[in-house]
Design a protein around this motif. Structure first.
Motif: not given
Length: 258
Positions: A3-10
């Motif tokens: 899988y590919s992922y979206a990294v979201l901070t905060g």
């Protein structure tokens, strides 16, 4: 299957939560990053159940350089990343002379250093994917200095400039870079009231975080390099000369500490 992922901070509240929901709605698997005790486990489970995506999370303080490096090492070891949303940031309103060294350092560390390092450390991962995106969250404050905020607008000006430069550097690659410059957002009743008390400029820039997130994801996929979610506010800031704009905005912001 990888899988590919979206990294979201905060990723736990306000615009951050709206981004998480919008990305999940679009079918992105998620890696959510936030401070401890921000209800990330509950948010992750809800997103998985509601949208059927893979969601993992990490609780850490991104104002500490070593934490950023450790986080990126963990992500790069175990996950493919095709979307990075640098949304973690901090502001504040007070007289500069009353600010502590910790207060000043925290803004610079989180808004400037964390955004730069996360992007740098995850870039090789992003470039390995077929198509990748970087979205950096700046602010309308990037376009004007403001008294009683001082360091915050300067940090957001950095993010805007950094994003535009990186876009140019990477435009021939598979990584597309965009920056959004929102105004203040109605994240809760208390914040909304405080912003309205700023007067005309506060009311002019007040935004709904769900609508901001929706437009951001839509526009970056359309390859919009600079996303303006409140064009009228931006136009007012650009039209007014600095000698009018600076005292007006400072007077509005000063109401927060009076």
């Amino acid at each position: 299957m990888e899988y590919s992922y979206a990294v979201l901070t905060g990723a736990s509240q306000g615009l951050r939560k709206s981004f998480a929901q919008e990305l999940a709605k679009k079918g992105f698997n998620l890696i959510l990053i936030s401070l401890p005790h921000q209800d990330l486990p509950s948010l992750s489970l809800n997103l998985q159940q509601q949208f059927g995506v893979q969601v993992v999370y990490k609780e850490t303080d991104l104002s500490i350089k070593e934490n950023i490096i450790a986080l990126c090492d963990w992500i790069n070891k175990y996950y493919n990343v095709n979307f990075l949303v640098n949304n973690a940031g901090i502001g504040g309103t007070k007289k500069f002379e009353d600010a502590t060294a910790f207060y000043i350092e925290k803004i610079i560390q989180l808004n400037v250093l964390a955004t730069s390092l996360l992007t740098h450390q995850l870039l090789a991962n992003l470039k390995k994917q077929k198509k990748s995106y970087i979205l950096n969250v700046s602010s309308l404050a990037a376009f004007s200095p403001i008294g009683y905020k001082t360091v915050y607008p300067a940090s957001k000006a950095f993010i805007h400039s950094f994003s535009r430069g990186l876009y140019q550097e990477l435009k021939e690659t598979n990584v597309f870079v965009s920056v959004v410059n929102p105004g203040a957002m109605a994240t809760n009743a208390e914040v909304s009231e405080r912003i309205r008390n700023q007067g005309f400029f506060g009311k002019l820039t007040l935004l709904n975080p769900d609508k901001v997130a929706e437009k951001c994801i839509k526009q970056i996929i359309k390859r919009d390099t600079v996303i303006m979610v409140n064009p009228m506010s931006w136009l007012m800031i650009r039209i007014l000369p600095i000698w009018i704009r600076l005292p007006l905005m400072t007077k509005a912001i000063k109401r927060e500490i009076c």
